[in-house]
Design a protein around this motif. Structure first.
Motif, mmCIF file in Angstrom:
data_model
loop_
_atom_site.group_PDB
_atom_site.id
_atom_site.type_symbol
_atom_site.label_atom_id
_atom_site.label_comp_id
_atom_site.label_asym_id
_atom_site.label_seq_id
_atom_site.Cartn_x
_atom_site.Cartn_y
_atom_site.Cartn_z
ATOM 1 N N GLN A 26 -18.472 -19.150 -1.914
ATOM 2 C CA GLN A 26 -18.398 -18.788 -0.495
ATOM 3 C C GLN A 26 -17.049 -19.131 0.123
ATOM 4 N N TRP A 45 -17.132 -15.027 2.216
ATOM 5 C CA TRP A 45 -18.292 -15.418 3.011
ATOM 6 C C TRP A 45 -19.198 -14.228 3.291
ATOM 7 N N GLY A 79 -22.975 -13.908 4.814
ATOM 8 C CA GLY A 79 -23.575 -15.242 4.800
ATOM 9 C C GLY A 79 -25.086 -15.226 4.684
ATOM 10 N N TYR A 95 -24.847 -8.908 -0.018
ATOM 11 C CA TYR A 95 -23.827 -9.909 -0.350
ATOM 12 C C TYR A 95 -23.427 -9.816 -1.824
ATOM 13 N N TRP A 153 -19.795 -19.537 -8.563
ATOM 14 C CA TRP A 153 -20.401 -20.474 -7.615
ATOM 15 C C TRP A 153 -20.160 -21.923 -8.051
#
Length: 620
Positions: free
Chosen positions: A69, A73, A76, A86, A111
């Motif tokens: 992120q 972003w 979100g 996303y 991530w």
């Protein structure tokens, strides 16, 4: 061989060394690709990270980029939902980054600690992370097929982390579209501690943690992309010996027991500006013993790290036209040995006619050697001809034209390497042939002609150009052992090494096998930090000794764990069938009472230790 890296933060004033050459022995830099978190576009972020990645490449360091992120972003979804949207946009961002860094030796960690609800991460449910991981992996591999993709660093306990990966895999119908799984096993102490360290937060034992992960996923490599001691305060100097002992314990455990499962260890971190976990302080001053220990270990990973370097580049030399995988076998599904950057020269190992037939052809594979001696197969359609380098088989006159009637320019000694100034096909048609002449380069700006029948693609049989470096062997002390300056107890002690500490034997394998374990024999060895000397061979072994026996048990019903060996002791927890339990002491005694009577001391996956009834246990 396990590779070592370090977590850096190039955006922090002391987030990495001011002189990049300080990291010469380190193979990987792990950094977070920050764009959205700084309100920057991806293009603006490239302007910052490009020079950093180029600096790492200059010293043969590869880069592991964390994409999360902080990179993008978007909508979100952790606040607003909309995971499908996303994932699609995140994948597009990953494609842009992978396209930009194609051929730069960049790998991608998708991530960071998404399995854990902590201030340092954004938690993503496994079924939603599956969408993000799949979109990212597909986009990266489409943009750069040779890029490595790793499952984002998992920070929960081993049981929970394994469950998270399995749930992700289930959501992808049994697929894991990654090359490795990255772990952050903080708070797991190493086997060289008799008990939990007295300073810092510790939750369990690293050996148990790794065993659980390897048991759950035996066929995929693990990367420890963060490991270290990160606390709310900097560890005080009196704890430095504990930290260096922990570093030794990680190296020994991974090298001696999990070398087939763990490919990469990335220490956290360079400086105290990164969660008080640095090998240097906030002024970039080394914490001497910790700093030295890290580099001692990173240098030690060069021991037995594969084929030894070639001294000379000789034969048919090709050059890569893109970042290129070197694989164990001629197939895209074969194990990747390394990635060769674009523009790198390699040595073709096949017959000249086969090289001519295959070179540049889609679907063909060529067997190669890198200049460091690593051999494997690469796609022929990403290779092109660079040059042919030959050796002279005798002292040879170099002439101004293609014939003995031309003036002599110079005479070069036997075994001189010369580069041919001609095409691949013409070169191999003439080398070694009577009455043929080849134009060769004798200096950067001067060429001449040499009699082709005195040139060879290979080494001269009766006098090799260079000997192969001897194969080296690792040996292990069976006791704490003095290494001395000569072969005898009368010589000065150089250093004392601990039992089972790996040592590099500086003698041939034949000499090692003759001496190892023999009374009154001495073996020349080198320690991990480069100190050499002689060790008593009767206290040396080819394998670590006294490896503890690991016995795994599981309850066959719901079963109480108690504070002592009896039902009168306090209950700690109720264990469910299938829970993996490790016998803490007396493995043979545990096996003798298993399923019968008595009490067995065990350790649960979350490191809780207690006693339970042997009658209701069975062996895993």
């Amino acid at each position: 061989m396990v590779q070592y890296g370090i977590n850096l933060n190039p955006r922090h004033p002391v987030g990495q060394p001011s002189n990049i050459n300080d990291l010469l022995s380190v193979r990987w830099a792990r950094i977070v690709f920050q764009a959205a978190s700084l309100r920057q576009s991806i293009t603006d972020a490239f302007k910052f990270y490009d020079p950093e990645i180029n600096r790492y490449n200059q010293i043969s360091m590869r880069t592991l980029l964390v994409i999360n992120q902080e990179t993008f972003w978007g909508n979100g979804p952790w606040d607003n939902g909309g995971w499908d949207n996303y994932a699609r946009e995140f994948g597009a961002v990953c494609a842009t980054i992978a396209t930009h860094y194609k051929g730069k030796g960049v790998a991608y960690e998708i991530w960071n600690e998404g399995d854990n609800k902590t201030p340092s991460s954004i938690y993503i449910p496994a079924d939603q992370f599956a969408k993000i991981l799949d979109a990212a992996a597909k986009a990266i591999k489409a943009a750069d097929p040779d890029a490595l993709v790793t499952f984002g660093g998992l920070a929960s306990g081993a049981v929970q982390a394994a469950a998270y990966v399995k749930q992700t895999r289930d959501a992808l119908n049994g697929r894991l579209p990654v090359d490795s799984i990255s772990l952050h096993p903080y708070g797991q102490w190493t086997p060289n501690f008799d008990s939990k360290p007295t300073w810092g937060r510790w939750y369990g034992q690293l050996e148990d943690y790794l065993r659980i992960m390897v048991y759950a996923f035996p066929n995929i490599p693990f990367w420890l992309s963060e490991i270290g001691i990160s606390e709310d305060m900097n560890f005080p100097p009196e704890q430095y010996p504990m930290v260096t002992k922990y570093m030794d314990g990680i190296y020994d455990l991974v090298t001696n027991r999990y070398a087939n499962n763990v490919d990469l260890v990335v220490w956290f971190a360079w400086s105290d500006g990164m969660h008080n976990a640095g090998i240097v302080d906030t002024n970039n001053r080394p914490k001497t013993s910790i700093y030295n220990k890290f580099f001692e270990i990173s240098r030690a990973t060069q021991f037995n790290a594969g084929p030894k370097p070639l001294i000379l580049l000789q034969g048919i030399i090709l050059i890569t036209t893109d970042g290129l995988s070197l694989r164990k076998d001629p197939s895209v599904s074969a194990t990747r040995l390394t990635i060769i950057p674009k523009g790198t020269e390699v040595i073709a190992l096949e017959a000249p006619a086969e090289i001519v037939r295959k070179l540049g052809k889609t679907g063909e594979w060529l067997q190669l050697s890198t200049t460091s001696g690593l051999e494997g197969w690469s796609a022929a359609w990403f290779l092109q001809f660079s040059k042919v380098v030959v050796a002279t088989t005798t002292n040879l006159n170099i002439r101004s034209g293609a014939g003995a009637n031309f003036d002599k320019i110079t005479t070069v000694p036997k075994d001189t390497l010369l580069t041919i100034v001609d095409s691949l096909e013409n070169s191999i048609a003439k080398i070694g042939k009577q009455d043929q002449w080849l134009q060769v380069r004798i200096s950067e700006d001067k060429t001449g002609w040499a009699a082709a029948w005195f040139l060879t693609l290979g080494t001269v049989d009766d006098e090799p150009v260079d000997e192969e470096p001897p194969t080296r062997t690792l040996v292990y002390p069976t006791v704490n052992l003095n290494i001395r300056s000569g072969a005898g107890t009368s010589f000065d002690k150089v250093v004392t090494v601990t039992k089972n500490a790996p040592l590099l034997a500086l003698e041939t394998p034949q000499q090692v096998s003759t001496k190892i374990g023999k009374q009154d024999q001495w073996l020349q060895v080198e320690t991990r930090d480069g100190q050499s000397g002689w060790g008593a061979a009767w206290f040396l072994s080819l394998k670590p000794t006294d490896a503890p026996q690991i016995i795994l048990l599981t309850p066959n019903t719901n079963l109480n764990l108690r504070t002592g060996p009896g039902s009168e002791y306090e209950q700690i927890v109720v264990m469910k069938p299938g829970t993996e339990l490790t016998v803490v002491d007396d493995p043979q005694g545990a096996l003798n009472t298993l399923g019968v009577t008595g009490w067995i001391k065990i350790r649960m996956p979350d490191a809780v230790i207690g006693w339970t009834a042997a009658k209701y246990l069975q062996r895993v």
